[in-house]
Scaffold this motif. Structure first.
Motif, PDB file in Angstrom:
ATOM      1  N   GLU A 385      -1.745  -0.202   0.826  1.00 48.32           N
ATOM      2  CA  GLU A 385      -0.439  -0.489   0.219  1.00 48.32           C
ATOM      3  C   GLU A 385      -0.501  -0.363  -1.301  1.00 48.32           C
ATOM      4  OE1 GLU A 385       1.534  -3.571   3.486  1.00 48.32           O
ATOM      5  OE2 GLU A 385       0.290  -4.351   1.848  1.00 48.32           O
ATOM      6  N   ILE A 388      -0.447   3.331  -2.124  1.00 50.10           N
ATOM      7  CA  ILE A 388       0.900   3.902  -1.939  1.00 50.10           C
ATOM      8  C   ILE A 388       1.834   3.425  -3.036  1.00 50.10           C
ATOM      9  CG2 ILE A 388       2.916   3.941  -0.409  1.00 50.10           C
ATOM     10  CD1 ILE A 388       0.968   3.732   1.958  1.00 50.10           C
ATOM     11  N   LYS A 391       0.943   4.949  -6.342  1.00 46.04           N
ATOM     12  CA  LYS A 391       0.842   6.414  -6.269  1.00 46.04           C
ATOM     13  C   LYS A 391      -0.522   6.900  -6.758  1.00 46.04           C
ATOM     14  CE  LYS A 391       5.806   7.120  -6.769  1.00 46.04           C
ATOM     15  NZ  LYS A 391       6.898   7.766  -7.547  1.00 46.04           N
ATOM     16  N   ASN A 468      -3.318  11.057   4.614  1.00 44.70           N
ATOM     17  CA  ASN A 468      -1.915  10.645   4.660  1.00 44.70           C
ATOM     18  C   ASN A 468      -1.892   9.116   4.753  1.00 44.70           C
ATOM     19  OD1 ASN A 468       0.760   9.977   5.361  1.00 44.70           O
ATOM     20  ND2 ASN A 468       1.059  11.951   6.367  1.00 44.70           N
ATOM     21  N   TYR A 469      -1.726   8.456   3.601  1.00 43.62           N
ATOM     22  CA  TYR A 469      -1.811   6.994   3.571  1.00 43.62           C
ATOM     23  C   TYR A 469      -0.645   6.318   4.286  1.00 43.62           C
ATOM     24  CZ  TYR A 469      -5.778   7.223   0.416  1.00 43.62           C
ATOM     25  OH  TYR A 469      -7.017   7.457  -0.114  1.00 43.62           O
ATOM     26  N   GLU A 470       0.503   6.957   4.353  1.00 38.44           N
ATOM     27  CA  GLU A 470       1.636   6.375   5.081  1.00 38.44           C
ATOM     28  C   GLU A 470       1.289   6.241   6.559  1.00 38.44           C
ATOM     29  OE1 GLU A 470       4.292   5.210   3.816  1.00 38.44           O
ATOM     30  OE2 GLU A 470       4.339   6.014   1.776  1.00 38.44           O
ATOM     31  N   GLU A 471       0.708   7.311   7.133  1.00 35.38           N
ATOM     32  CA  GLU A 471       0.311   7.267   8.546  1.00 35.38           C
ATOM     33  C   GLU A 471      -0.810   6.257   8.764  1.00 35.38           C
ATOM     34  OE1 GLU A 471      -0.684  11.056  10.121  1.00 35.38           O
ATOM     35  OE2 GLU A 471       1.330  11.899   9.885  1.00 35.38           O
ATOM     36  N   LEU A 473      -1.390   3.558   7.116  1.00 37.98           N
ATOM     37  CA  LEU A 473      -0.850   2.202   7.028  1.00 37.98           C
ATOM     38  C   LEU A 473      -0.243   1.775   8.358  1.00 37.98           C
ATOM     39  CD1 LEU A 473      -0.248  -0.244   5.238  1.00 37.98           C
ATOM     40  CD2 LEU A 473       1.907   0.853   4.590  1.00 37.98           C
ATOM     41  N   ILE A 474       0.536   2.660   8.970  1.00 34.11           N
ATOM     42  CA  ILE A 474       1.152   2.352  10.266  1.00 34.11           C
ATOM     43  C   ILE A 474       0.075   2.107  11.326  1.00 34.11           C
ATOM     44  CG2 ILE A 474       2.582   3.301  12.119  1.00 34.11           C
ATOM     45  CD1 ILE A 474       4.121   4.860   9.932  1.00 34.11           C
TER      46      ILE A 474
END
Length: 553
Positions: A385, A388, A391, A468-471, A473-474
């Protein structure tokens, strides 16, 4: 005569791949075949590249395998050609790269086509950007696969025929035997001969199991106490090994065929190969050429005992969320143990090393491990987090920026080199620089250019995968949420944890029993005296859990 197109690259830009095939002379060893092929390819490179390919660019496959996944050296080669440094793969024939199925062929074609890698053989060079070369390359791979399937069918037929005549064709003999050869007419046939020292152990195991009514675990401990070592150099006997020994028909002079089987299943779109032991009656048994070590009466008495003491197989579904992830410091996996009697839980579940009998690590409560892993996942989520939210560029992005900077510097040097040559070629003698000045400047520029090119090649070789940090994190949040959710099965929890964690190495010192001294009052001749004694109760030392967790971030 085959025409070799002009090759505009150096031997350093070529990878040599060598592998022995079934089509090679069976009397030649792997080393002899590879040396022969290496000589052919060296001769080719001397003729067309004016020098040999360097040793560090040569990859020799010494393991047998039908697919790319089974051969580590070809996997290294395919990883290397992703770098623009390498321009071609040199091999004696296309089929050496793969004789796998259409999936392997498609992977090869796609990878080599889009990396602009040439496939060079002494008879032809394939450029997969050209549709005719691509079609010819694909046909060669298919022909190799067809030959492989045909050869496997013929070889399996020959193996079955050999076993039906009582020959032992496996590479490793059963414990208690050594492999040997005997003459059957003019034919030299493989069979078994007794290894006296090991054979006596086999007879002892059957006697203890049948006559003394000992279980395999107790037999394993008994053999350890005698100082007898297993054949493969292990320190201790395994109950699983003894179970296999007690069901092995080779000990009564038989040979078997197709006892170990492999099946391919599909799970979540992935093809998974599993090996399993066939049930009685599902494999073939023939009279062998070797002598029996035990009588058939003793062997079948052991089978009857196994039937009477048969335990229902546990549920094959995953019961431990940490299965395949959690390993003890000794290298063995950690298993989940539950303690129930008549459906009532007697003690909390624990995670225990599979080799705890000989291992020095202490066990831990399952709930303790849940707390530790959830804390690690929470900390990792906070880090993701932060990256992200702020950045923060990942290593792949920073690496690509470095590559772009080096490419820009190389372009500037090339432009500068061109400008110097144009100035030197100027017909006006007044504006042309002196020859010795030009040579100094040109040598300096070439040295700098070579250094940048070397740095660029190294940078291409170690490009990390983008994250891919968004993926991520999920994925990590789903795994964390599942840990304490009783409605989610252990199998699903295990799959979610494996998407976040690659491996967990566990260490914990085994707790020690402490008996504390206390003073007791005794009466002697009417007088009350103190004497040292031991408390009836006992305390255990507390030890911490040490984890080394390798995360997929």
């Amino acid at each position: 005569m085959y025409y070799q197109p002009e090759l505009k690259f150096a031997p350093d830009d070529v990878i040599v791949y060598l592998r022995k095939s079934r089509s090679d002379d069976p009397l030649m060893s792997v080393e002899e075949v590879l040396a022969k092929h290496e000589g052919i390819l060296d001769e080719w490179s001397d003729r067309y590249l004016k020098a040999n390919v360097p040793e560090e660019n040569k990859y020799r496959e010494v393991v047998s395998g039908e697919t790319i996944a089974d051969r580590p050296e070809i996997q290294k080669v395919l990883k290397l050609v992703e770098s623009p440094k390498y321009k071609a793969i040199l091999c004696v024939e296309v089929q050496r790269l793969s004789r796998g199925d259409l999936e392997d062929a498609g992977r090869l074609i796609k990878l080599l086509r889009y990396t602009n890698t040439l496939i060079i053989t002494p008879s032809r060079t394939y450029d997969l950007k050209d549709e005719y070369d691509r079609d010819a390359f694909e046909r060669e791979l298919k022909r190799g696969n067809e030959y492989l399937e045909y050869t496997k069918k013929i070889m399996n037929r020959g193996r079955l025929d050999s076993v039906s005549h009582g020959n032992y064709i496996a590479n490793v003999p059963p414990y208690g035997y050594d492999k040997t050869w005997v003459m059957d007419g003019r034919r030299k046939c493989p069979t078994l001969k007794e290894n006296t020292e090991q054979a006596n152990i086999v007879r002892l195991v059957f006697d203890l199991y049948v006559s003394k009514d000992m279980g395999v675990t107790n037999i394993a401990h008994y053999l350890d106490s005698l100082g007898v070592k297993p054949r493969k150099g292990g320190e201790h006997w395994s109950p699983a090994f003894l179970k296999n020994m007690l069901t092995n028909e080779h000990y009564i002079g038989k040979v078997v065929w197709n006892r170990r089987k492999r099946i391919t299943t599909v799970e979540d779109g992935e093809f998974i190969k599993r090996s399993y032991k066939a049930k009685d009656g599902d494999y073939l048994i023939f009279e062998g050429k070797h002598d029996a070590l035990i009588s058939e009466e003793l062997f079948y008495a052991a089978q009857e005992k196994r039937g009477k003491h048969h335990r229902a197989k546990p549920n094959t579904k995953v019961r431990n969320p940490f299965a395949g992830l959690l390993y003890c410091q000794c290298g063995f996996a950690m298993s989940l143990r539950t303690y129930r009697k008549d459906g009532v839980e007697r003690a909390a579940p624990r995670l225990i090393c599979d080799a705890q009998t000989h291992c020095k690590s202490g066990s831990c409560l399952y709930d303790e491990m849940l707390v530790r892993i959830s804390d690690i996942l929470k900390e990792c989520i906070r880090d993701i987090e932060f990256k992200i939210g702020n950045k923060v560029d990942d290593s792949a992005e920073l690496h690509m920026q470095l590559i772009k900077s080096l490419e820009k510097k190389l372009q500037d040097l090339q432009a500068k080199e061109l400008a110097q040559w144009e100035a030197q070629a100027d017909p006006n003698l007044e504006t042309r620089m002196p020859a010795h000045i030009f040579r100094q400047l040109n040598d300096k520029l070439l040295k700098e250019k070579n250094e940048v090119e070397h740095a660029l090649r190294k940078a291409y070789d170690v490009v990390p995968e983008p994250v891919n940090y968004e993926e991520k994190l999920i994925t990590f949040k789903q795994a964390l949420a599942s840990l304490y959710d009783e409605e989610i099965s252990a199998e699903v929890k295990n799959r979610l944890l494996k998407s976040c964690i690659e491996r967990i190495d566990y260490h914990r010192e085994r707790p020690q029993l402490i008996r504390a001294k206390s003073k007791k009052r005794v009466t002697v001749n009417g007088r009350k005296l103190h004497t040292n004694g031991l408390k009836t109760g006992a305390n255990w030392t507390t030890t911490t859990i040490e984890l080394d967790v390798k995360l997929k971030v």
